[in-house]
Design an enzyme around this catalytic site. Structure first.
Site, mmCIF file in Angstrom:
data_model
loop_
_atom_site.group_PDB
_atom_site.id
_atom_site.type_symbol
_atom_site.label_atom_id
_atom_site.label_comp_id
_atom_site.label_asym_id
_atom_site.label_seq_id
_atom_site.Cartn_x
_atom_site.Cartn_y
_atom_site.Cartn_z
ATOM 1 N N GLU A 61 35.308 84.055 -55.095
ATOM 2 C CA GLU A 61 34.780 85.395 -55.350
ATOM 3 C C GLU A 61 33.904 85.481 -56.594
ATOM 4 O OE1 GLU A 61 37.961 84.821 -54.516
ATOM 5 O OE2 GLU A 61 38.290 85.926 -52.648
ATOM 6 N N HIS A 130 48.155 91.724 -53.243
ATOM 7 C CA HIS A 130 47.178 92.168 -52.246
ATOM 8 C C HIS A 130 47.143 93.693 -52.098
ATOM 9 C CE1 HIS A 130 47.243 87.961 -51.327
ATOM 10 N NE2 HIS A 130 46.453 88.080 -50.286
#
Lengths: 331, 361
Positions: A61, A130
């Site tokens: 990322e 998450h």
């Protein structure tokens, strides 16, 4: 005729239209192309637009979002998908320094027209890593915009605005909302031929007179359910205001509603400390103090990391019953 | 590595076609740019010590050949991005001393209007994209600039500079993977001055015996290692990487051995503790790229010692004039605090007028 389509399909329509609108729009993210998207938002786009426009990124990322930021400085309009917005934290320097501050530090010589989008929600039993809801964190940084659509109509209209915006826009969706349907007009019934929802404009989702529930993202859906209970069981008529974006923030819509109802509860799935509701409560206190008939309340996620165990995690998030209970305490 | 004569090794690089194409005037311009960078920084150091400049000042003195040699190879579709030791690259791409000096002084006439400071120079009109303060943070941006060049179908590249201390950052490694995976025309230039602030190379990095750039092997990427004292060697070596980027759209890592005469920044109190005075002096005597190039050009009969003195004098006068310009320039207005945060607000678009963008007060 308006069509009943899912939030996911609405997003996809918006992306597809922007790919057609501007050759510089490119979608990059993990599994967005050949896999058709981890949550299927980009399903079919690779087949339609090919390798140049829809690019599968490695799990990297900081690398690919930083790369998108660099490309945007030269006029590319990257739409970067985070499989979960929680993964923004491994790209934090890129998202907070390079995207947000390069314009400022260059004295306005640079702008960064990038969109970073993906789901930012808890409630799906995927544990603390998450389940982050970082809208307050990113909205804290001047130079960034934070957008949080709560329904299919806005998902389409706002993603189109986000992609055309010349500043970095962090677009936070919800895996819980992806499958929810809503009415979305078809382009041929729109005067401008397309659905554009401006960023920075809130929407009254339910008119009311006794109390304003201020929310964004999935909390709007929770508030609408609570408002129904309040009306049916307690004859309390709650207004539900969907912020739609956190920064810029539609301050006028908030104050207009509070001046009408004289009571407000800020509801969000974010954590409480310096949450979005903290900012809004402060603004209401400063601007509408004399209009208030009760203290402004805040309802947030429980102030702990996300619990895995499904029945317990459910209790961590705002629910209609909690909103009703808190509303009754001030109405 | 004696600096006073053009040794055989340098002569070999002088024969490279890219160096053969240099006219006498080109060679003198390269010398002048290096000298201008040095005099600019020496002048800035004086004003830093007298309190006119805030924050950090990371000087490039001793490393000038790296920016000047590499940037001299670039064309219209080639881009440059670097870290916080950015004054040399700025002057090498053609930014003026006035705007650069005024930025150090925090003045409205600075290249970033006083908003960036020493570490954050920008000049997009010269394909110069900063000036970045977080170690290694510019590495993905460099890949992105190269991505954009390729996406637009242009034959160009991006030179992305970083120090030897940046090569252990994750963002750098992620960038290398993307650059090789996606055939991006980016060239990572490791300016190896031997020290990651106060920590030496051997104390901060694990690397193959061939050097820091050799880590490229793990990413299936080309690499090279160059002695940075000689502009001929830099130009000959980096030109190969530029051609690789232009013709094959493939990335490279080039390690250029160099040395900073000063500390990590002017605030580096231990600059002569983690390095011996003898080591510093040895590099200043034997590895000063300006002295080396000057000697080379004198040996070639391109300049005389008097010509050099004139170049040095002119550069010093230009730097002093830049300092005067900076001193006389106004500070930014308080009202400018909210400029350049959002493009849409600055341009008073519908998007910029919709919703509240600022939350102070």
């Amino acid at each position: 005729m308006p069509r009943e389509i899912t939030y996911r399909e609405a997003l996809r329509e918006g992306l597809d239209e922007e790919l057609a609108y501007d050759d510089n729009v490119v979608i990059i993210g993990e599994e967005v192309a050949e896999y058709n998207g981890a949550y299927k938002v980009t399903e079919g786009l690779w087949k339609k637009w090919g390798d140049k426009r829809i690019i599968d990124a490695p799990i990297s990322e900081a690398g690919f979002i930083g790369m998108g930021i660099g490309a945007s400085m030269l006029g590319i309009r990257p739409v970067m998908e985070l499989m979960f917005f929680s993964f923004a934290y491994v790209a934090f320097d890129q998202m907070m320094n390079n995207a947000a501050a390069c314009r400022y530090m260059s004295g306005g010589l640079i702008n960064v027209p990038i969109v970073v989008r993906g789901p930012a929600n808890g409630g799906t039993n995927v544990g603390a890593t998450h389940s982050h809801t970082p809208e307050n964190i990113f909205a804290n940084m001047p130079g960034l915009k934070v957008v949080t659509p709560s329904d299919a109509h806005d998902a389409k209209g706002l993603i189109k605005s986000a992609i055309r915006d010349n500043d970095p826009v962090y677009f936070m969706e919800s895996t819980v909302l992806y499958g929810m349907t809503g009415l979305v007009p078809s382009n041929d019934e729109l005067e401008d031929g397309e659905l554009i929802v401006p960023i920075g404009k809130a929407k009254v989702k339910r008119e009311g007179s006794d109390l304003t529930l201020i929310a964004h993202g999935r909390a709007v859906v929770t508030c609408l359910a609570a408002a129904e209970i309040l009306a049916e069981k307690y004859k309390i008529n709650a207004e539900v205001l969907d912020l739609r974006s956190i920064r810029p923030l539609d301050e006028e819509a908030i104050m207009t509603s509070v001046r009408k109802t004289h009571r407000a509860i800020c509801v969000e799935e974010n954590k409480p400390f310096c949450g979005v509701g903290a900012q809004i409560s402060s603004m209401i206190m400063e601007q509408c103090f004399d209009d208030l008939d009760a203290p402004v309340l805040r309802i947030t996620s429980a102030d702990a990391p996300a619990f895995y165990s499904p029945p317990i995690e459910k209790l961590q998030l705002p629910n209609p019953e909690e909103i009703v209970e808190r509303a009754l305490s001030i109405c | 590595m004696a600096s006073k004569t053009a040794n055989q090794k340098t002569v070999a690089f002088a024969d490279a076609p890219i160096n053969q194409s240099l006219s006498a005037g080109d060679k003198i311009d390269l010398l002048r740019t290096m000298v201008r960078i040095r005099r600019f920084e020496q002048t800035s150091l004086k004003h830093y010590h007298n309190g006119s400049i805030g924050g950090f000042l990371h000087l490039y003195i001793g490393q000038e050949s790296v920016a000047v040699g590499t940037i001299s190879l670039l064309g219209d579709n080639d881009h440059v991005i670097t870290a916080y030791r950015d004054h040399g690259h700025a002057l090498a791409v053609g930014m003026g001393m006035d705007e650069c000096m005024a930025e150090l002084f925090g003045k409205a006439t600075g290249c970033s209007k006083g908003k960036g400071g020493s570490m954050h120079y920008f000049a997009p009109d010269k394909n110069y994209w900063g000036g970045h303060g977080i170690v290694g943070g510019q590495a993905p941006l460099g890949a992105g600039l190269a991505f954009a060049v390729k996406y637009k179908g242009l034959e160009g590249c991006c030179l992305c500079y970083l120090g030897d201390g940046a090569i252990n950052q994750g963002a750098y490694h992620e960038s290398l993977n993307l650059a090789s995976l996606w055939d991006l025309p980016v060239i990572y230039i490791i300016e190896n001055n031997g020290y990651s602030m106060g920590t030496s190379q051997v104390r901060s990095s694990a690397y193959p015996k061939e050097g820091l750039a050799a880590r490229a092997e793990g990413y299936n990427m080309a690499w090279d290692k160059i002695d940075g004292v000689s502009l001929y060697e830099i130009r000959a070596g980096v030109q190969k990487a530029v051609e690789r980027a232009h013709k094959e759209s493939r990335p490279s890592i080039i390690e250029i051995l160099t040395y900073r005469h000063k500390g990590h920044s002017v605030a580096d109190a231990n600059a002569e503790k983690y390095r011996t005075k003898e080591e510093i002096q040895k590099y200043m005597n034997e590895h000063d790229p300006i002295e080396f190039w000057k000697s080379t050009l004198i040996a070639e009969g391109v300049i005389t010692e008097d010509d050099y003195k004139e170049i040095n004098k002119e550069a010093g006068a230009e730097a002093d004039a830049a300092a005067d310009f900076a001193i006389k320039s106004p500070y930014p207005e308080e009202s400018e605090i909210f400029d350049h945060v959002y493009w849409e607000v600055d341009n008073n678009t519908a998007a910029g007028r919709t919703g509240r963008h600022f939350f102070h007060g």
